[in-house]
Design an enzyme around this catalytic site. Structure first.
Site, PDB file in Angstrom:
ATOM      1  CD  GLU A 170      -9.960   3.933   0.717  1.00 30.75           C
ATOM      2  OE1 GLU A 170      -9.866   5.152   0.530  1.00 30.75           O
ATOM      3  OE2 GLU A 170      -9.232   3.107   0.133  1.00 30.75           O
ATOM      4  CB  SER A 176       0.009  -7.954  -1.045  1.00 27.37           C
ATOM      5  OG  SER A 176      -0.900  -8.738  -0.293  1.00 27.37           O
ATOM      6  CE  LYS A 213      -4.067  -2.070   0.254  1.00 24.82           C
ATOM      7  NZ  LYS A 213      -5.113  -1.936  -0.767  1.00 24.82           N
TER       8      LYS A 213
END
Ligand SMILES: Cc1ncc(COP(=O)(O)O)c(C=O)c1O
Lengths: 405, 257
Positions: free
Chosen positions: A120, A387, A98
């Site tokens: 968010e 991830s 991210k």
């Protein structure tokens, strides 16, 4: 040649933000000019070598890129077939992929002169990444998070607050990621003049799916170089989990034109597709419009958005990025679904065999890849996008396994 | 001719009121709409509830949620509209989000709207750029597809909407979501004036208008005033619906002054 060019999937989206039938911009009028500005600013930044130089320097020195590509020998041996490589996004700063997108959009927000960032978060990883980037760039930061997720990802809530961002719990709807996005959009509509909405996945109205994909493509670009060095050829399979689809599109995109590389997205089957308690939009949904884009969507017969379920907060979302819908229909990528229990198995497997504790989201991909590897020949190569790391999930996993700590 | 066109007459300002179908229940909707019309509403916006109303504030979110809990679907709303259109002469328009309409099927939805006496559609998450398909279908079924403009809309966008909106143009008073607000936003009058230069359609202002005083102010420069959240709040506060009737009468008086 023109028509030929349009058929190259890697060149999408078109001007209106469409990947074939999917994408576009279904938002309140108030936001359209802001999206126009954002698209223009992004196009300008994209063409600006100084912008990328900054992105690359911070990716290296702040995020710790490139992340390694690791041959998981133990996992491969246990699966008994193909070699499994792990793209170690779990080692990136803040613990997941991210950060790539948060950094890119943070720099863009500064270019746009926006001082306040709205985001968010589901699992909390995007919230943590955004809070980190905002702290570093000196931007104000408000993070919307569903109440249900605030509860199940308490550690990340604390991390976000430590870095100076405000967490606003969202109590509407299913109290998860989709509701956090609704609330973030409402904030953005109200404060569009001074705020940038730093959307965390490859979803939403144009230009988000494009922009997020470009910032996340660093994963696939690095993978490509690394696998060539390690094996002298391209992989046979790339496997990634799909929530909104940002880590998946990030690793898929640089390989779209390499037809020998098979791309597999792994969705959350939750309690099983038949149970109805899942988050497998591509596997079990139909076309619809949510959060500004046309894409596959989990909805009831009246077009109301379904409540979803996954053990992993980051995959617990009824929609999916439009580019994935396009890749599914065109057959370029294949999408499968893995259940909560299977993901837990993947989680334990990687922890035991490799000493790597994965996040629950990529545990779905790990499970699928280990089964896939067993069905392939020795010498074939699978790359899994790992991830994120699993620290945030200890609470959920101990509960699921019935362990007290 | 557009049924909405009959509402906008020189020297008279229009009052448009919104209710969510099925809030607090469907019987209440069937009961309140004739009262709103009797109290002076010229157009009724019937909200088809959607699970993810991103342009709405707390009041309409709550009403939508309750209506969905009550099992309200687009079909329920069409049935309610069919009943109401036999009872009231004021035009009825649907306000909803794009997904329920898309899921119903654009062609089928437009046909059923027409059959139920619906005069127009307001879809806040369908900007003009995305509306071409529905626009064509709506036109064939003699439905007005009403687009919205916001204070943030550029002149180029104002022009586009002026070319495409039918019936009227819905001017969002403020960058924000629906919901009752204290004062009127600064810059509203110049915004309406800016749109007026480019558009021939009647201009109706909504979002945040919650008192007769605000309605009176807006009616000085706009052709219509849209009130929603405050009506839902009053329906909740007084199930006998006396308060909401009084309120709409006050709005009527205020804008007719
Ligand atoms: C580690 C990790 N992987 C995957 C995801 C899912 O998002 P996406 O599909 O956008 O990669 C998340 C989301 O929170 C995450 O934290």
């Amino acid at each position: 040649m023109q028509t030929e060019k349009r058929r190259i999937p890697a060149l999408l989206p078109d001007k209106g933000g469409y990947f074939g039938d999917y994408g576009g911009r279904f938002v309140p009028e108030t936001l359209v000019p802001a999206l126009d500005d954002l698209a223009a600013a992004y196009q300008a930044a994209k063409a600006d070598t100084a912008f990328w130089a900054k992105f690359e320097a911070l990716s290296r020195d702040y995020s710790g890129r490139p992340t390694p590509l690791y041959l998981a020998s133990g996992l491969s041996a246990q699966a008994g077939g193909a070699d499994i490589f792990l793209k170690r996004e779990d080692l990136a700063h803040t613990g997941a992929h991210k950060i790539n997108n948060a950094l890119g959009q943070g720099l863009l927000a500064r270019r746009l002169g926006k001082r306040r960032i709205i985001a968010e978060t589901g699992a909390g990883q995007h919230g943590v990444a955004t809070a980190a980037v905002c702290a570093m760039l000196g931007l104000d930061c408000v993070i919307y998070m569903g109440e249900e997720d605030v509860r199940r990802q308490a550690l990340n809530v604390f991390r976000i607050r430590l870095m100076g961002a405000e967490v606003r719990p969202v109590s509407s709807g299913s109290r998860t990621l989709k509701d956090a996005i609704n609330e973030a959009i409402r904030d953005w509509v109200t404060n569009v003049g001074d705020s940038h909405y730093l959307l965390g996945s490859a979803v939403g109205p144009h230009p988000y799916p494009l922009m997020v994909r470009d910032f996340q493509s660093v994963i696939g670009k690095e993978t490509r170089k690394q696998i060539m060095v390690k094996t002298g050829r391209l992989p046979d399979y790339i496997v990634a989990c799909v929530g909104g689809g940002s880590n998946a599109i990030g690793i898929f995109h640089p390989f779209l034109e390499d037809k020998t590389v098979r791309l597999v997205g792994v969705e959350a089957a939750g309690g099983g597709i038949k149970s109805g308690r899942h988050a497998a939009s591509l596997s079990a949904g139909r076309m619809g419009v949510l959060h500004g884009a046309r894409s596959y969507l989990l909805q009831d017969s009246a077009g109301q958005i379904s409540e979803t379920h996954s053990i992993s907060a980051g995959l617990d979302y009824p929609g999916v990025g439009p580019e994935h819908s396009y890749l599914k229909d065109s057959g370029r990528a294949k999408y499968v679904a893995v259940s909560d229990n299977e993901a837990l198995e993947g989680f334990k497997l990687l922890s035991h065999i490799e000493g790597i504790i994965p996040a629950l989201e990529p545990s779905h991909a790990i499970f699928y890849a280990s089964k896939l590897a067993g069905s392939l020949k020795r010498g074939e190569v699978i790359v899994v996008n790992l991830s994120g790391r699993g620290d945030k999930d200890m609470d959920i996993v101990t509960k699921a396994l019935g362990v007290k700590i | 001719m557009s049924r909405l066109a009959t509402v906008f007459r020189p020297g008279r300002k229009a009052l448009l009121s919104y209710v969510t179908v099925g809030y607090p229940d469907t019987t209440a909707t069937l009961k309140v709409v004739p009262q709103l019309v009797a109290a002076g509403a010229d157009v009724i916006e019937l909200g088809i509830p959607f699970s993810d109303p991103m342009a709405d504030g707390a009041t309409i979110q709550k009403a939508s949620h309750q209506a969905l809990e009550n099992g309200v679907t687009p079909d329920t709303c069409l049935e309610v509209a069919a009943k109401l259109s036999k009872e009231v002469t004021a035009p009825l328009v649907f306000m909803t989000y794009y997904n329920p309409v898309l899921s119903y099927g654009l062609e089928k939805f437009a046909r059923e709207c027409r059959r139920s006496g619906i005069a127009g559609l307001i879809i806040p998450d369908l900007p003009a750029e995305e509306g071409a398909t529905l626009e064509a279908i709506a036109a064939r079924h003699k439905l007005d597809l009403i687009y919205l403009l916001a204070p943030t809309s550029t002149d180029a966008r104002v022009k586009t909407v002026a070319e495409h909106s039918r019936g009227f143009i819905y001017l969002v008073s403020v960058a924000g979501v629906t919901g009752a607000r204290e004062g009127l936003p600064p810059g509203l009058e110049p915004f309406v004036g800016r749109v007026r230069k480019a558009a021939r359609q009647p201009l109706c202002v909504g979002f945040g208008i919650s008192t007769p005083e605000q309605a009176a102010q807006v009616s000085r420069f706009a052709d219509g005033v849209i009130v929603g959240s405050r009506i839902l709040q009053l329906m909740e506060a007084d199930v006998s619906l006396a308060k909401v009737g009084d309120f709409v009468r006050q709005l009527r008086t205020a804008i007719d002054r």
